[in-house]
Design a protein around this motif. Structure first.
Motif, short mmCIF file in Angstrom:
data_model
loop_
_atom_site.label_atom_id
_atom_site.label_comp_id
_atom_site.label_asym_id
_atom_site.label_seq_id
_atom_site.Cartn_x
_atom_site.Cartn_y
_atom_site.Cartn_z
N LEU A 1 -10.82 -5.49 -28.64
CA LEU A 1 -11.91 -6.40 -28.34
C LEU A 1 -11.40 -7.83 -28.52
CD1 LEU A 1 -13.41 -3.71 -28.75
CD2 LEU A 1 -15.23 -4.98 -29.89
N GLY A 2 -11.46 -8.62 -27.44
CA GLY A 2 -11.01 -10.00 -27.51
C GLY A 2 -11.94 -10.87 -28.32
N GLY A 3 -11.52 -12.10 -28.56
CA GLY A 3 -12.28 -13.01 -29.40
C GLY A 3 -13.70 -13.25 -28.90
N ASP A 4 -14.63 -13.36 -29.86
CA ASP A 4 -16.02 -13.74 -29.61
C ASP A 4 -16.80 -12.74 -28.76
OD1 ASP A 4 -15.73 -16.19 -31.08
OD2 ASP A 4 -14.66 -17.01 -29.35
N VAL A 5 -16.34 -11.51 -28.71
CA VAL A 5 -17.10 -10.45 -28.04
C VAL A 5 -18.32 -10.11 -28.88
CG1 VAL A 5 -17.03 -7.96 -27.52
CG2 VAL A 5 -15.19 -9.47 -26.73
N GLU A 6 -19.43 -9.77 -28.22
CA GLU A 6 -20.63 -9.30 -28.90
C GLU A 6 -20.97 -7.91 -28.38
OE1 GLU A 6 -23.84 -12.05 -28.55
OE2 GLU A 6 -22.74 -13.69 -29.50
N VAL A 7 -21.24 -7.00 -29.32
CA VAL A 7 -21.48 -5.60 -28.96
C VAL A 7 -22.80 -5.16 -29.59
CG1 VAL A 7 -20.59 -3.24 -29.06
CG2 VAL A 7 -19.00 -5.17 -28.89
N GLY A 8 -23.68 -4.59 -28.76
CA GLY A 8 -24.99 -4.16 -29.23
C GLY A 8 -24.96 -2.84 -29.98
N THR B 1 -8.20 -2.95 -32.42
CA THR B 1 -8.02 -4.37 -32.72
C THR B 1 -9.31 -5.12 -32.42
OG1 THR B 1 -5.65 -4.29 -32.20
CG2 THR B 1 -6.70 -6.46 -32.20
N ILE B 2 -9.81 -5.83 -33.43
CA ILE B 2 -11.04 -6.61 -33.30
C ILE B 2 -10.65 -8.06 -33.55
CG2 ILE B 2 -13.44 -6.82 -33.99
CD1 ILE B 2 -12.67 -4.01 -33.03
N GLU B 3 -10.67 -8.87 -32.51
CA GLU B 3 -10.19 -10.24 -32.64
C GLU B 3 -11.27 -11.16 -33.24
OE1 GLU B 3 -7.45 -11.54 -32.67
OE2 GLU B 3 -6.10 -10.13 -31.68
N HIS B 4 -10.91 -12.42 -33.42
CA HIS B 4 -11.72 -13.38 -34.16
C HIS B 4 -13.12 -13.53 -33.57
CE1 HIS B 4 -11.35 -16.32 -30.88
NE2 HIS B 4 -10.09 -15.90 -30.78
N GLY B 5 -14.10 -13.66 -34.47
CA GLY B 5 -15.46 -14.00 -34.07
C GLY B 5 -16.26 -12.90 -33.40
N VAL B 6 -15.76 -11.68 -33.40
CA VAL B 6 -16.49 -10.57 -32.78
C VAL B 6 -17.67 -10.16 -33.66
CG1 VAL B 6 -16.33 -8.11 -32.16
CG2 VAL B 6 -14.51 -9.70 -31.49
N THR B 7 -18.78 -9.79 -33.02
CA THR B 7 -19.95 -9.27 -33.73
C THR B 7 -20.28 -7.89 -33.19
OG1 THR B 7 -20.87 -11.49 -34.09
CG2 THR B 7 -22.38 -9.63 -34.28
N LEU B 8 -20.32 -6.90 -34.09
CA LEU B 8 -20.69 -5.54 -33.72
C LEU B 8 -22.03 -5.19 -34.34
CD1 LEU B 8 -17.33 -3.58 -34.29
CD2 LEU B 8 -18.08 -4.86 -32.27
N GLY B 9 -22.94 -4.67 -33.53
CA GLY B 9 -24.23 -4.23 -34.04
C GLY B 9 -24.11 -2.94 -34.82
N PRO B 10 -25.21 -2.46 -35.40
CA PRO B 10 -25.17 -1.23 -36.18
C PRO B 10 -24.81 -0.02 -35.33
CG PRO B 10 -27.43 -1.97 -35.86
CD PRO B 10 -26.55 -3.06 -35.37
N GLY B 11 -24.03 0.89 -35.93
CA GLY B 11 -23.73 2.16 -35.28
C GLY B 11 -22.73 2.09 -34.15
N VAL B 12 -21.99 1.00 -34.02
CA VAL B 12 -20.97 0.88 -32.96
C VAL B 12 -19.74 1.70 -33.34
CG1 VAL B 12 -19.34 -0.74 -31.87
CG2 VAL B 12 -21.75 -1.37 -32.15
N HIS B 13 -19.09 2.29 -32.33
CA HIS B 13 -17.83 3.02 -32.53
C HIS B 13 -16.79 2.44 -31.57
CE1 HIS B 13 -15.69 7.23 -32.77
NE2 HIS B 13 -14.85 6.23 -32.92
N VAL B 14 -15.72 1.90 -32.13
CA VAL B 14 -14.60 1.39 -31.35
C VAL B 14 -13.48 2.42 -31.45
CG1 VAL B 14 -12.96 -0.49 -31.01
CG2 VAL B 14 -15.28 -0.99 -31.81
#
Length: 213
Positions: free
Chosen positions: A152-159, A133-146
């Motif tokens: 992931l809660g709202g507005d999370v940022e992942v490198g 589950t990827i909630e609102h406003g999340v940003t995932l960088g290239p090559g991320v694996h969830v």
């Protein structure tokens, strides 16, 4: 309908990606490229055409590709190499729930049962595994694996190249840096800017394993 999708990787994850692609009915044909030509196919019936080194002799002009390799660094490297020769595709399971506002980078894979809400940005070659589950406003960088069942809660940022393990939780507004590994079942309650492995509730750096004297 596109001509053919080449799924690079024929391990367990690759077989799931291939079967998911077939269920979309977007491609007329789906086949694997894998350096282990004798790899068992988990009963999907999808053919291994040859190794990645055979790319130039095996591909057709309208082929697309997706990288189905779990290792984030390897997947991103292969993606960068192959997109110079072929058109990348994203594979989105029909059973996934994806907002129309989501920006999906090339080469992404979204598995069955995943929920991706409003305003999410997915980088290239990301994997959203089963029932994540990827909630609102999340940003995932290239090559991320969830991983499966992770939230992931709202507005999370992942490198870039970060891995979030099965059933892990990342609380709203938290930022994760590049090359972070969040262990299965961990709960991230504050920013983790440094690369490393984080385990537990709340998530903390994993103990350093020292050799016995």
């Amino acid at each position: 309908m596109m001509n053919r999708l080449l799924v690079v990787g024929a391990g367990g994850h690759g077989c799931v990606v291939a079967e998911t692609a077939l269920r979309t009915e977007i491609w007329s044909d789906v086949a694997h490229l894998d350096d282990l030509l004798e790899r068992p196919q988990l009963q999907t019936g999808v053919e291994i055409l040859g190794s990645i080194n055979d790319l130039e002799t095996l591909t057709r002009s309208r082929d697309q590709f997706v990288i189905a390799v779990g290792d984030n660094t390897v997947r991103l490297r292969l993606f960068e190499d192959l997109k110079r020769h072929l058109v990348p595709a994203s594979v989105i399971a029909p059973e996934a729930l994806v907002s129309k506002t989501v920006a999906i980078g090339d080469g992404a894979v979204i598995m069955a049962g995943a929920i991706v809400n409003v305003g999410v940005v997915l980088g290239e070659a990301c994997i959203l595994n089963t029932a994540s589950t990827i909630e609102h406003g999340v940003t995932l960088g290239p090559g991320v694996h969830v991983g499966p069942g992770a939230i992931l809660g709202g507005d999370v940022e992942v490198g870039a190249r970060t891995f979030i393990g099965m059933g892990a939780r990342v609380l709203p507004g938290v930022s994760l840096g590049d090359d972070v590994v969040v262990g299965a079942g961990a709960v991230v309650v504050h920013d983790l800017p440094e690369a490393g492995v984080y385990l537990g509730v709340p998530a903390r750096p994993a103990p350093v394993q020292r050799p016995c004297p």
